[in-house]
Design an enzyme around this catalytic site. Sequence first.
Site, short mmCIF file in Angstrom:
data_model
loop_
_atom_site.label_atom_id
_atom_site.label_comp_id
_atom_site.label_asym_id
_atom_site.label_seq_id
_atom_site.Cartn_x
_atom_site.Cartn_y
_atom_site.Cartn_z
N LYS A 1 32.20 67.26 56.34
CA LYS A 1 31.79 65.90 56.66
C LYS A 1 31.72 65.65 58.15
O LYS A 1 30.90 64.87 58.63
CB LYS A 1 32.78 64.92 56.01
CG LYS A 1 32.17 63.60 55.61
CD LYS A 1 33.13 62.79 54.76
CE LYS A 1 32.47 61.51 54.27
NZ LYS A 1 33.39 60.72 53.43
N HIS B 1 40.40 62.82 59.17
CA HIS B 1 39.76 61.52 59.44
C HIS B 1 39.68 61.27 60.94
O HIS B 1 40.63 61.52 61.66
CB HIS B 1 40.55 60.40 58.78
CG HIS B 1 40.47 60.40 57.29
ND1 HIS B 1 41.40 59.78 56.48
CD2 HIS B 1 39.55 60.93 56.44
CE1 HIS B 1 41.07 59.94 55.20
NE2 HIS B 1 39.96 60.65 55.16
N ARG C 1 37.95 68.69 50.37
CA ARG C 1 36.77 68.29 49.63
C ARG C 1 36.18 69.52 48.94
O ARG C 1 36.43 70.66 49.35
CB ARG C 1 35.73 67.66 50.55
CG ARG C 1 36.25 66.47 51.36
CD ARG C 1 35.19 65.95 52.31
NE ARG C 1 35.66 64.83 53.11
CZ ARG C 1 36.22 64.92 54.30
NH1 ARG C 1 36.37 66.12 54.86
NH2 ARG C 1 36.62 63.85 54.96
N HIS D 1 37.96 65.13 43.39
CA HIS D 1 38.29 64.32 44.56
C HIS D 1 39.53 63.47 44.31
O HIS D 1 40.20 63.04 45.26
CB HIS D 1 37.10 63.41 44.92
CG HIS D 1 37.04 63.06 46.38
ND1 HIS D 1 36.74 63.98 47.37
CD2 HIS D 1 37.27 61.89 47.03
CE1 HIS D 1 36.77 63.39 48.55
NE2 HIS D 1 37.09 62.12 48.38
N TYR E 1 44.56 54.41 51.74
CA TYR E 1 45.62 54.87 50.85
C TYR E 1 46.85 53.98 50.91
O TYR E 1 47.74 54.09 50.05
CB TYR E 1 45.98 56.32 51.18
CG TYR E 1 44.80 57.25 51.06
CD1 TYR E 1 44.30 57.59 49.81
CD2 TYR E 1 44.15 57.75 52.17
CE1 TYR E 1 43.19 58.42 49.69
CE2 TYR E 1 43.05 58.57 52.06
CZ TYR E 1 42.58 58.91 50.81
OH TYR E 1 41.48 59.72 50.69
N ARG F 1 42.46 64.93 45.97
CA ARG F 1 42.55 64.61 47.40
C ARG F 1 43.25 63.26 47.59
O ARG F 1 44.14 63.11 48.44
CB ARG F 1 41.15 64.60 48.01
CG ARG F 1 41.08 64.19 49.48
CD ARG F 1 39.63 64.29 49.98
NE ARG F 1 39.43 63.66 51.26
CZ ARG F 1 39.59 64.25 52.44
NH1 ARG F 1 39.98 65.51 52.49
NH2 ARG F 1 39.35 63.61 53.57
#
Length: 622
Positions: free
Chosen positions: A149, A245, A124, A219, A254, A222
Site C-alpha cells: 500500500k 501506517h 495484508r 483482513h 482500532y 489484521r
Amino acid sequence: SHITYLGRFLDSIGFETNEKALLDLSLKQVEDFLGTCSKALNRYSLQHVVGYLRAFLRFEYSRGVLQNQLHEMIDTPRVYRLEKLPRSLPWTTVNELLLSIDRTDTQGIRNYAMLLLVATYGLRSCEVVSLTLDDINWRTATICIPQGKTDNKLVLPLTDAVADALIDYLKNGRPSLSFREVFLRIRAPHGRLKPTAVTEAFQRQVRLSGIDIPYHGPHCLRHSFAVHLLRQGTSVKVIGDVLGHHNVESTCVYLRLAIEDLRSVALEVPDYADIDICVDANAINGLPQVRSWKKVKSSMPLQSFLAEEITAYLQLHRSLGKIYGTENCTLRSLDTFLAIQCSWAEELSGRLFIQWCDTFANLTPTVRRNRMRIVRNFCLYRRRSHPQSFIPDILTFPANNLQFIPYIFSSTDIARLLSAAQQLPALPQSPLRPQVIRLAIILLYTSGLRRGELLRLTLGDFNSEESTLFIRCTKFHKERIIPLSVTADTELRAYLKQRQRCGLPMKASSPIIWNNAGGPEGRAYTGTGLAHNWRLLCASLKILTPKGIPPRIHDIRHCFAVNALLRWYHNGEDVLAKLPQLSTYMGHVSVVSTQYYLPFVESLRRVASTRFEQKYDSLIKD
C-alpha cells in the site's frame, strides 16, 4: 465488474437491438438503471457502479456519441469514513483457527504459514504473496515486509513460531522451482500466488474448522492483531509502526474496540439528595413559546406542478442510500404551499420562493438557510431537464449563526434532575415513566449519547458480559461500542430487573427507552415525548438558559465532553493524550469534530490556567 455492469446498462437501454440507443440516451434512463441496481447492492458497491458509468459516459462524450455531459450529472451514493467497526475476532478464536489447520499435507503446511504471518504481523494479503526468500534474514532473525500500500520496506523481528512454520513449509511444502517468492501454487500451473489465494486459504480453513467466523476474508486477522496489541497496552504509535501506517488517525480506528481504555472516558452517575425536590406539572406552561415549523404529513399526496419531479428526486437519492427525511419534509412543505396558496402557478419563480421562505421566518437563520439550501439543490436537479428553470441565489440566504453557546450542567444539576425524574407520575402508556426518564438522563450524561442514538437503543444492544452498548444507525451511518461506567451499568441492570418483574417486554428488539404506546409490544419514546419530560423537569427545578427556556437535550452531550476533560485535569492526566479516546467514544472521526463540544467555559479555563502555571511558572519568573 466493469464489463458486467456496463453490459447490464446497455441491455437496460436496448442497445443490442437498437445501436442508436446511446445517441438518444437520457439522464432518466441512467437514473432508472441505478435505481434497479440499488435494490441488490449496498452503498459501497453502488458507488463503484456509478464510477463505471461515469467513465463510460465520459468516454462516449469524448467520442462525440453523446451530446450532453451526462457523466457530470450522475449523483453518487454518500459513503462516510469509519462507518463500520473494525472486523476483529477474539484472540482465542484466532488461535483456535490456526491450531485447527491440518499440517500433515502440503496445502495445510502452506496455508498455516500464510495465515500465521497475517495473524503475527498483521500483514495484508498482497504483502504475504509478495514476500520473497531474500526478505528473510535468518542470521539476524528479521523479516522485511514489502508493503504494497505504501511501497515501503518494514523490517520486523522473526518470531520463533513464524520461523518454524516457514522452515516447515520450505522443507516439506514448497515446490522446487526457481521463483524467489516464498509462497507458490501447489497445483499446476506452478508459479506465483495472487492475493486472492490468501482469501481462498482463509475461507477453506474456516470451513474445515467449523468455527463460527462471520467474516469472509483474512483482513479480519489484521484487525484482530491490532486490537490484541491495543488491549495488551501497546501504544497506538507502536501499533501504527508495525502495521505500516503513515498517519496516526489510521491506527486510531482500532481505539473503537479498546473497551477498557474507552471505559475511562465514561462518567459516573452523580449522587445528590434533595428532599425538597418536586415536579410541578404546570411549570412548563409559563415558559416562552418554542419556535417550531409545522411539518407536512408524509402520507399526504403531492399536489403541485412539482409533484412528479419531487417524487423522482427523492426516489433517486433514496436509491443511493440517503435517508432524506428532512429533505422530504422541506419539499413537501414547498409543494403544499404551491398547491394551496399558488395553485395558479406553473413554474417556480424567485417571488414564489421568497413567499415560501416567509412561512418559516420565525426559525433561526441556520435552520432557514438549510431549508433554502434543500430547495436550491432540488432546483439544480430540475435544471438538468429544464435549462431555463429558476435557481435560488445562495448569496441571498441567511448567514449561519455563530457557534451556539451550550448550557453546561454541573453534576449537582444532573443529580437534581435525576431526583426529580423519580417524582414523575406513572402513566397508563408509560407505567415505568419515572425509571425510564431517569435512565435516559443517566445514559445521556454518563455516555454523551445523541438523543436519536438513545431512543434507538434496544435490549439486544446491551452486552451484559462486557457492560457495553452497541450504537447503530447513528449520524453518518457510523457504528460504535461504548463501555458504561460502573454506576451507569448498575442503574441499567436495576431498570431491566424492574422491567422484568413487571412483566414488560424483554425481547432483544424491544427499546430500552420504552413506553406502552403503539401496540402490545410498545415502542421507543419519541423525540417529542422525551423533550416534553425534559422541559418539565428543567422548568420545575428552574434550570433555565439566560433566555428563560430549558436547555436543549443536546447540551448534555456538551456537558459530558466538558466534564470528561475536567476530570482528567483534576486527576493530573495528560489531557492531550486522552483526547483521541474522548473523540472515539463520542463517535467522531477526528479530534477536530470533538473540539466543537468543548467550549472554553470558566471551569475549563481555570483548571487549564492552573496547570499551565504549575508547569511553566518558574520559566516565566526567570
